[in-house]
Motif scaffolding. Structure first.
Motif, PDB file in Angstrom:
ATOM      1  N   VAL A   1       0.870  -1.077   0.170  1.00 15.72           N
ATOM      2  CA  VAL A   1      -0.161   0.042   0.122  1.00 15.72           C
ATOM      3  C   VAL A   1       0.931   1.313  -0.107  1.00 15.72           C
ATOM      4  O   VAL A   1       1.815   1.250   0.718  1.00 15.72           O
ATOM      5  CB  VAL A   1      -0.900  -0.167   1.221  1.00 15.72           C
ATOM      6  CG1 VAL A   1      -1.602   1.368   1.295  1.00 15.72           C
ATOM      7  CG2 VAL A   1      -1.796  -1.260   1.192  1.00 15.72           C
ATOM      8  N   SER A   2       0.502   2.255  -0.880  1.00 17.43           N
ATOM      9  CA  SER A   2       1.506   3.368  -1.022  1.00 17.43           C
ATOM     10  C   SER A   2       0.607   4.454  -1.241  1.00 17.43           C
ATOM     11  O   SER A   2      -0.776   4.471  -1.917  1.00 17.43           O
ATOM     12  CB  SER A   2       2.631   3.107  -1.881  1.00 17.43           C
ATOM     13  OG  SER A   2       2.468   2.672  -3.343  1.00 17.43           O
ATOM     14  N   PRO A   3       1.297   5.947  -1.217  1.00 14.60           N
ATOM     15  CA  PRO A   3       0.569   6.709  -1.668  1.00 14.60           C
ATOM     16  C   PRO A   3       0.207   6.830  -3.340  1.00 14.60           C
ATOM     17  O   PRO A   3       1.134   6.409  -3.953  1.00 14.60           O
ATOM     18  CB  PRO A   3       1.220   8.148  -1.632  1.00 14.60           C
ATOM     19  CG  PRO A   3       2.002   7.493  -0.233  1.00 14.60           C
ATOM     20  CD  PRO A   3       2.320   6.161  -0.624  1.00 14.60           C
ATOM     21  N   TYR A   4      -0.935   7.390  -3.845  1.00 16.98           N
ATOM     22  CA  TYR A   4      -1.366   7.416  -5.162  1.00 16.98           C
ATOM     23  C   TYR A   4      -0.396   8.597  -5.765  1.00 16.98           C
ATOM     24  O   TYR A   4      -0.216   9.492  -5.315  1.00 16.98           O
ATOM     25  CB  TYR A   4      -2.479   7.507  -5.517  1.00 16.98           C
ATOM     26  CG  TYR A   4      -3.320   7.675  -6.864  1.00 16.98           C
ATOM     27  CD1 TYR A   4      -3.382   6.367  -7.438  1.00 16.98           C
ATOM     28  CD2 TYR A   4      -3.291   8.942  -7.525  1.00 16.98           C
ATOM     29  CE1 TYR A   4      -3.797   6.440  -8.679  1.00 16.98           C
ATOM     30  CE2 TYR A   4      -3.717   8.702  -8.848  1.00 16.98           C
ATOM     31  CZ  TYR A   4      -4.084   7.664  -9.612  1.00 16.98           C
ATOM     32  OH  TYR A   4      -4.590   7.543 -10.828  1.00 16.98           O
ATOM     33  N   ILE A   5       0.208   8.129  -6.902  1.00 12.90           N
ATOM     34  CA  ILE A   5       1.164   9.350  -7.748  1.00 12.90           C
ATOM     35  C   ILE A   5       0.193   9.538  -8.825  1.00 12.90           C
ATOM     36  O   ILE A   5      -0.135   9.188  -9.732  1.00 12.90           O
ATOM     37  CB  ILE A   5       2.333   8.366  -8.171  1.00 12.90           C
ATOM     38  CG1 ILE A   5       3.007   7.661  -7.194  1.00 12.90           C
ATOM     39  CG2 ILE A   5       3.184   9.273  -8.988  1.00 12.90           C
ATOM     40  CD1 ILE A   5       4.155   6.590  -7.793  1.00 12.90           C
TER      41      ILE A   5
END
Length: 386
Positions: free
Chosen positions: A81-85
């Protein structure tokens, strides 16, 4: 003599070729994903399961919890899970500099990845992801993963989602303009469809969506993350056309200048540029995306149809089931004879009184939840003025 030697060589070569073909056939059949069984008619080939699992639904449960439902039992092979780019991938530039592209870095967990643990339901279809860090209201994230079923068929997925909003407010629909007019006497006017909403409690709009039942799958507007106060009035413009279509997400309510804007209240614009409803007979819905609960809904009709059909019928029944209407009868719907000149719109008669009671702390939401046609009237448009 030479002829016999040549013939012998041909026979030897043929035998070697036949052996090679047999070995190849055995090898191919041993790796092909098929099985066989003997029947009274002979040997039958039975196909196996070669379909990958599918992702059916993603739910944001709270600030730290995601739930994904798959079509069948799955095993998680990897997930991040990671920040949307936002923006265009810069893979080409990064490949020249031999640096990892920003998009790839994010997907591989090198761009502020959020660690999470995993829990699986008994049937293996629902997977819950418990994140170590809380998501931020209105911020975009994405979850990238690979799963496989019991037969080894795999699915790679990447799904964006928004940070959980624990303070989604209730709102009330107070006016509907279901018509659109692009020109008058060949002069652009761009009078767009809109809905006026009264905010019933402090909160943040992230997690709310608004749409018409007839176009639910084609044209839903998801609200931006905006803090709002009890008693605030919002105009949601459901089509963008012409200049001045600016969403006022801050404190300046004078930015929007297009027709039907109001400099005293908040204007929010959908990026939609085409038809988004059946302008004569439809149902406007405001819904909480997180729990799929309807916040408010209004049926409107020109009364020239006998009954609701298709998706409109489904939502009419939902409104009855959730206590907004006592019947799906067309006679219960608001009158929608607005006309093509857009000199009228559909108004809730007692909207101003309700707002006054709300601000005085005397309003019981349940008192006006039940809708009926007598609550509505067609009169001159007054977006933002209730």
């Amino acid at each position: 003599m030479k002829f016999h030697i040549f013939k012998k060589n041909i026979l030897s070569f043929s035998w070697i070729l036949l052996q090679a073909v047999l070995i190849s056939a055995i090898t191919v059949f041993s790796v092909l994903p098929v099985s066989c069984k003997v029947s009274t008619e002979g040997i039958e080939l039975a196909s196996g399961d070669y379909d990958s699992p599918t992702l059916k639904e993603l739910k944001v449960i709270d600030e730290k919890t995601l739930e994904i439902e798959f079509s069948e039992w799955v095993r998680i092979r990897s997930v991040v899970v990671s920040p949307y780019i936002e923006g265009v991938s810069d893979s080409y530039e990064r490949s020249i500099s031999k640096d990892l592209a920003r998009a790839i870095a994010g997907a591989s967990g090198q761009n502020g990845a959020i660690r999470c643990s995993i829990e699986t339901s008994d049937d293996g279809r629902k997977v819950t992801f418990l994140m170590e860090d809380s998501t931020v209201v209105g911020k975009k994230y994405e979850i990238l993963g690979i799963v496989e079923d019991s037969h080894g068929n795999s699915l790679t997925f990447c799904v964006p989602f928004n940070g959980f909003n624990p303070c989604i407010p209730n709102v009330l629909i107070t006016e509907i303009q279901p018509k659109y007019k692009g020109t008058e006497n060949k002069v652009p006017v761009y009078k767009c469809e809109y809905a006026e909403l009264l905010v019933l409690e402090d909160g943040n709009l992230a997690g709310l969506e608004i749409f018409f039942a007839s176009y639910e799958s084609k044209c839903r507007f998801i609200f931006p993350a905006v803090d709002v106060k009890k008693g605030e009035v919002i105009i949601v413009h459901l089509r963008t056309a012409g200049d001045g279509c600016i969403s006022e997400t801050g404190d300046d309510f004078t930015e929007s200048t297009r027709t039907f804007s109001n400099s005293n209240v908040r204007d929010i614009w959908s990026e939609n540029k085409s038809k988004c409803l059946n302008s004569d007979n439809d149902i406007l819905i405001v819904r909480n995306i997180v729990n799929q609960k309807i916040v408010d809904g209004v049926m409107f009709s020109n009364k020239k149809i006998d009954e609701w059909e298709g998706n409109e019928l489904s939502f009419a029944q939902l409104l009855v089931d959730e206590g907004f209407y006592d019947s799906i009868d067309i006679d219960n719907s608001a009158e929608s004879n607005v006309g093509t000149s857009l000199k009228k719109s559909i108004h809730r008669k007692n909207a101003k009184v309700l707002r006054e009671k709300l601000l005085e702390g005397e309003l019981n939401i349940e008192e006006f939840k039940l809708q009926k046609s007598s609550n509505w009237i067609c009169t001159e448009p007054s977006p933002g003025d209730l």
